[in-house]
Design a protein around this motif. Structure first.
Motif, PDB file in Angstrom:
ATOM      1  N   SER A 197     -58.518 -19.581  18.901  1.00  0.00           N
ATOM      2  CA  SER A 197     -59.206 -18.324  19.249  1.00  0.00           C
ATOM      3  C   SER A 197     -60.623 -18.287  18.682  1.00  0.00           C
ATOM      4  CB  SER A 197     -58.421 -17.136  18.716  1.00  0.00           C
ATOM      5  OG  SER A 197     -58.214 -17.311  17.316  1.00  0.00           O
ATOM      6  N   HIS A 198     -60.838 -18.946  17.541  1.00  0.00           N
ATOM      7  CA  HIS A 198     -62.170 -18.896  16.931  1.00  0.00           C
ATOM      8  C   HIS A 198     -63.192 -19.745  17.683  1.00  0.00           C
ATOM      9  CE1 HIS A 198     -60.875 -17.184  12.725  1.00  0.00           C
ATOM     10  NE2 HIS A 198     -60.712 -16.336  13.716  1.00  0.00           N
ATOM     11  N   THR A 199     -62.762 -20.403  18.766  1.00  0.00           N
ATOM     12  CA  THR A 199     -63.728 -21.102  19.626  1.00  0.00           C
ATOM     13  C   THR A 199     -64.473 -20.120  20.531  1.00  0.00           C
ATOM     14  OG1 THR A 199     -64.060 -22.935  21.175  1.00  0.00           O
ATOM     15  CG2 THR A 199     -62.090 -21.659  21.497  1.00  0.00           C
ATOM     16  N   ILE A 200     -63.962 -18.910  20.665  1.00  0.00           N
ATOM     17  CA  ILE A 200     -64.672 -17.871  21.434  1.00  0.00           C
ATOM     18  C   ILE A 200     -64.871 -16.670  20.500  1.00  0.00           C
ATOM     19  CG2 ILE A 200     -64.107 -18.540  23.802  1.00  0.00           C
ATOM     20  CD1 ILE A 200     -61.719 -16.541  23.659  1.00  0.00           C
ATOM     21  N   ALA A 201     -65.593 -16.899  19.415  1.00  0.00           N
ATOM     22  CA  ALA A 201     -65.627 -15.876  18.378  1.00  0.00           C
ATOM     23  C   ALA A 201     -66.912 -15.902  17.570  1.00  0.00           C
ATOM     24  CB  ALA A 201     -64.439 -16.092  17.434  1.00  0.00           C
ATOM     25  N   ALA A 202     -67.235 -14.727  17.046  1.00  0.00           N
ATOM     26  CA  ALA A 202     -68.388 -14.582  16.167  1.00  0.00           C
ATOM     27  C   ALA A 202     -68.034 -13.584  15.078  1.00  0.00           C
ATOM     28  CB  ALA A 202     -69.585 -14.078  16.961  1.00  0.00           C
ATOM     29  N   ALA A 203     -68.845 -13.562  14.024  1.00  0.00           N
ATOM     30  CA  ALA A 203     -68.595 -12.626  12.921  1.00  0.00           C
ATOM     31  C   ALA A 203     -69.766 -11.654  12.788  1.00  0.00           C
ATOM     32  CB  ALA A 203     -68.406 -13.401  11.622  1.00  0.00           C
ATOM     33  N   ASP A 204     -69.422 -10.373  12.694  1.00  0.00           N
ATOM     34  CA  ASP A 204     -70.440  -9.335  12.475  1.00  0.00           C
ATOM     35  C   ASP A 204     -70.504  -8.927  11.013  1.00  0.00           C
ATOM     36  OD1 ASP A 204     -71.186  -9.153  15.099  1.00  0.00           O
ATOM     37  OD2 ASP A 204     -69.825  -7.491  15.575  1.00  0.00           O
ATOM     38  N   HIS A 205     -69.354  -9.057  10.310  1.00  0.00           N
ATOM     39  CA  HIS A 205     -69.243  -8.411   9.003  1.00  0.00           C
ATOM     40  C   HIS A 205     -69.092  -9.369   7.829  1.00  0.00           C
ATOM     41  CE1 HIS A 205     -69.045  -4.557  11.030  1.00  0.00           C
ATOM     42  NE2 HIS A 205     -68.298  -5.179  11.927  1.00  0.00           N
ATOM     43  N   VAL A 206     -68.909 -10.658   8.114  1.00  0.00           N
ATOM     44  CA  VAL A 206     -68.756 -11.606   6.997  1.00  0.00           C
ATOM     45  C   VAL A 206     -70.091 -11.686   6.253  1.00  0.00           C
ATOM     46  CG1 VAL A 206     -68.260 -13.994   6.368  1.00  0.00           C
ATOM     47  CG2 VAL A 206     -66.928 -12.887   8.174  1.00  0.00           C
ATOM     48  N   ASP A 207     -71.167 -11.921   7.007  1.00  0.00           N
ATOM     49  CA  ASP A 207     -72.516 -11.796   6.463  1.00  0.00           C
ATOM     50  C   ASP A 207     -73.246 -10.778   7.340  1.00  0.00           C
ATOM     51  OD1 ASP A 207     -75.151 -11.888   5.785  1.00  0.00           O
ATOM     52  OD2 ASP A 207     -75.235 -14.072   5.554  1.00  0.00           O
ATOM     53  N   PRO A 208     -73.293  -9.525   6.884  1.00  0.00           N
ATOM     54  CA  PRO A 208     -73.838  -8.453   7.747  1.00  0.00           C
ATOM     55  C   PRO A 208     -75.329  -8.617   8.056  1.00  0.00           C
ATOM     56  CG  PRO A 208     -72.865  -7.559   5.703  1.00  0.00           C
ATOM     57  CD  PRO A 208     -72.841  -9.049   5.578  1.00  0.00           C
ATOM     58  N   THR A 209     -76.019  -9.559   7.385  1.00  0.00           N
ATOM     59  CA  THR A 209     -77.443  -9.758   7.706  1.00  0.00           C
ATOM     60  C   THR A 209     -77.613 -10.579   8.988  1.00  0.00           C
ATOM     61  OG1 THR A 209     -77.698 -11.801   6.415  1.00  0.00           O
ATOM     62  CG2 THR A 209     -78.042  -9.715   5.238  1.00  0.00           C
ATOM     63  N   ILE A 210     -76.543 -11.247   9.441  1.00  0.00           N
ATOM     64  CA  ILE A 210     -76.646 -12.063  10.660  1.00  0.00           C
ATOM     65  C   ILE A 210     -75.476 -11.744  11.612  1.00  0.00           C
ATOM     66  CG2 ILE A 210     -78.066 -14.007   9.855  1.00  0.00           C
ATOM     67  CD1 ILE A 210     -75.365 -15.445   9.154  1.00  0.00           C
ATOM     68  N   PRO A 211     -75.376 -10.480  12.053  1.00  0.00           N
ATOM     69  CA  PRO A 211     -74.255 -10.122  12.931  1.00  0.00           C
ATOM     70  C   PRO A 211     -74.284 -10.956  14.209  1.00  0.00           C
ATOM     71  CG  PRO A 211     -75.940  -8.391  12.944  1.00  0.00           C
ATOM     72  CD  PRO A 211     -76.325  -9.371  11.872  1.00  0.00           C
ATOM     73  N   GLY A 212     -73.088 -11.218  14.746  1.00  0.00           N
ATOM     74  CA  GLY A 212     -73.002 -11.958  16.006  1.00  0.00           C
ATOM     75  C   GLY A 212     -73.148 -13.458  15.841  1.00  0.00           C
ATOM     76  N   THR A 213     -73.022 -13.963  14.593  1.00  0.00           N
ATOM     77  CA  THR A 213     -73.143 -15.419  14.397  1.00  0.00           C
ATOM     78  C   THR A 213     -71.798 -16.085  14.712  1.00  0.00           C
ATOM     79  OG1 THR A 213     -74.788 -15.046  12.697  1.00  0.00           O
ATOM     80  CG2 THR A 213     -73.782 -17.223  12.755  1.00  0.00           C
ATOM     81  N   PRO A 214     -71.815 -17.057  15.639  1.00  0.00           N
ATOM     82  CA  PRO A 214     -70.542 -17.649  16.094  1.00  0.00           C
ATOM     83  C   PRO A 214     -69.976 -18.681  15.135  1.00  0.00           C
ATOM     84  CG  PRO A 214     -72.368 -18.642  17.271  1.00  0.00           C
ATOM     85  CD  PRO A 214     -72.974 -17.587  16.368  1.00  0.00           C
ATOM     86  N   PHE A 215     -68.683 -18.989  15.350  1.00  0.00           N
ATOM     87  CA  PHE A 215     -67.989 -19.999  14.541  1.00  0.00           C
ATOM     88  C   PHE A 215     -68.197 -21.408  15.093  1.00  0.00           C
ATOM     89  CE2 PHE A 215     -64.842 -16.353  13.722  1.00  0.00           C
ATOM     90  CZ  PHE A 215     -65.468 -15.996  12.543  1.00  0.00           C
ATOM     91  N   ASP A 216     -68.538 -21.510  16.395  1.00  0.00           N
ATOM     92  CA  ASP A 216     -68.908 -22.824  16.935  1.00  0.00           C
ATOM     93  C   ASP A 216     -70.090 -22.634  17.876  1.00  0.00           C
ATOM     94  OD1 ASP A 216     -67.999 -22.103  19.485  1.00  0.00           O
ATOM     95  OD2 ASP A 216     -66.408 -23.594  19.583  1.00  0.00           O
ATOM     96  N   SER A 217     -70.627 -23.762  18.369  1.00  0.00           N
ATOM     97  CA  SER A 217     -71.886 -23.676  19.122  1.00  0.00           C
ATOM     98  C   SER A 217     -71.697 -23.225  20.563  1.00  0.00           C
ATOM     99  CB  SER A 217     -72.596 -25.034  19.082  1.00  0.00           C
ATOM    100  OG  SER A 217     -71.736 -26.025  19.609  1.00  0.00           O
ATOM    101  N   THR A 218     -70.441 -23.053  21.006  1.00  0.00           N
ATOM    102  CA  THR A 218     -70.189 -22.668  22.402  1.00  0.00           C
ATOM    103  C   THR A 218     -69.237 -21.460  22.470  1.00  0.00           C
ATOM    104  OG1 THR A 218     -68.425 -24.324  22.415  1.00  0.00           O
ATOM    105  CG2 THR A 218     -70.562 -24.992  23.349  1.00  0.00           C
ATOM    106  N   PRO A 219     -69.652 -20.305  21.963  1.00  0.00           N
ATOM    107  CA  PRO A 219     -68.718 -19.168  21.886  1.00  0.00           C
ATOM    108  C   PRO A 219     -68.359 -18.545  23.243  1.00  0.00           C
ATOM    109  CG  PRO A 219     -70.904 -18.512  21.166  1.00  0.00           C
ATOM    110  CD  PRO A 219     -70.952 -19.998  21.359  1.00  0.00           C
ATOM    111  N   GLY A 220     -69.025 -19.003  24.310  1.00  0.00           N
ATOM    112  CA  GLY A 220     -68.666 -18.488  25.641  1.00  0.00           C
ATOM    113  C   GLY A 220     -67.722 -19.413  26.383  1.00  0.00           C
TER     114      GLY A 220
END
Ligand code: HEM
Length: 360
Positions: A197-220
């Protein structure tokens, strides 16, 4: 003539044995094997158009998939109280009791997708538990490379919230994470499969200074890149430094969770993690099976109807398993003791992270 009669005989035998099911045409014109599933088509059309921006694999899809997990994992045979009439688990309690469950630290940020989904539940005849899993399965189908997920209909409305402390956090030790999943009957291999599931995923709150940062280079795209990129040596923090649950990532523009990094390196899970790195079909099959189990945690499936044929068929994967540009096999941290990480070549070009517009 003889061939035709044999074919007719075979067909008659299959109909008699139930192998050929008569399909129902619903009022909306779509077909399904079971008339009870017809209620889902107006919901399907509505969410594709108005929740998922016309069928994209974007933020609302990612958040809807995360929500399927945070609702379902809220089940424990030993902790807190489990209300037998609703079963707990994948019961929609995260929406029915949203004021309680969204305050749990592990559910940080989940209120956005609950707010987005609530009006759809209000205007259709569906329980929150069914809606959460249906929206997750439909949403995932928008991501190229995803398996077509199972969907079972029939979760009663929840009668109690989940106890606190059941959703794993990225700073939890792996032994604790595996024990939490084992409590709901998931093996270490199934845990790793769910992490696709984390292949289509990003984090908004782990580091709130960079919201929307994905876990891999192809989150779509529902590809295997997560299993490759998490195995690369971590060299930097993409935002303001280390936050709880975060470890160094291999590239600017990517964020890495401690749990993902540890699952890729722990002797109990490293070989299964590696086995997905260039095997799309294996990852798809095992993610599908694990999701089918997760979506009915705490539910009585004997009382549910299989409406999987209402879920759209996803498009094939885009691209091939590769190392990001600038990386070599020397950057892979080999962790599986019994087999070598598959040999991959680097993506040509300078760009370290291909940003997919609108897909973060
Ligand atoms: C060890 C278990 C897991 C941990 C510790 C974990 C942790 C996290 C964290 C910290 C985030 C970032 C949230 C944010 O800051 O916005 C996240 C995102 C996400 N997780 Fe997990 N997760 C786990 C398992 C799962 C499972 C089993 C699923 C689904 C089957 C899932 C689906 C997602 C998705 C789709 C996102 C992206 C949400 C978005 O892009 O808005 N996770 N996860």
């Amino acid at each position: 003539m003889q061939t035709l009669s044999v074919a007719l005989l075979v067909l008659a035998a299959r109909v008699a044995s139930g192998a050929v099911t008569k399909r129902v045409t619903c009022a909306t014109g779509q077909t399904t094997a079971n008339a009870a599933c017809c209620v889902l088509f107006p919901i399907l059309d509505d969410i594709q158009e108005n929740l998922f921006d016309g069928g994209e694999c974007g933020e609302e899809v990612h958040e809807s998939l995360r929500l399927t997990f945070h609702d379902a994992i809220g089940f424990s045979p030993t902790k807190g109280f489990v209300v037998i009439s609703s079963g707990g688990g994948a019961d929609g309690s995260i929406i029915t009791f949203d004021e309680i469950e969204t305050a749990f630290p592990a559910n940080n940020g989940i209120d956005d997708i609950i707010d987005a989904q609530t009006p759809f539940i209000a205007r259709h005849n569906i329980t929150p538990g069914d809606f959460i899993q249906f929206a997750g399965a439909v949403g995932v189908s928008n991501c190229p490379g995803a398996p077509r997920l199972q969907f079972m209909l029939g979760r009663p409305v929840a009668t109690a919230p989940s106890p606190i402390g059941l959703v794993p956090e990225p700073f939890d030790p792996i032994t604790e994470v595996l024990a939490r999943f084992a409590e709901v009957n998931f093996s270490p291999a199934e845990v790793v499969a769910l992490l696709a599931s984390h292949t289509i995923a990003a984090a908004d709150h782990v580091d709130p200074t960079i919201p929307g940062t994905p876990f891999d280079s192809t989150p779509g795209v529902f590809d295997t890149q997560l299993f490759i990129e998490v195995q690369l040596r971590g060299v930097l923090f993409p935002g303001d430094g280390s936050n709880p649950g975060q470890v160094e990532s291999p590239l600017e523009g990517l964020i890495r969770l401690n749990t993902d990094a540890s699952l890729a390196r722990d002797s109990r899970t490293a070989c299964i993690w590696q086995s997905f790195a260039n095997n799309q079909a294996k990852m798809q099959a095992e993610f599908r099976a694990a999701m089918a189990k997760m979506a009915v945690i705490g539910q009585n499936t004997a009382k549910m109807i299989d409406c999987s044929d209402t879920i759209p068929v996803p498009k094939p994967v885009v691209g091939k398993p590769h190392l990001p540009a600038g990386k070599t096999m020397n950057d892979i941290e080999q962790a599986c003791a019994s087999a070598a990480f598959p040999t991959l070549t680097a993506d040509p070009g300078k760009s370290l992270l291909r940003k997919l517009d609108g897909n973060l």
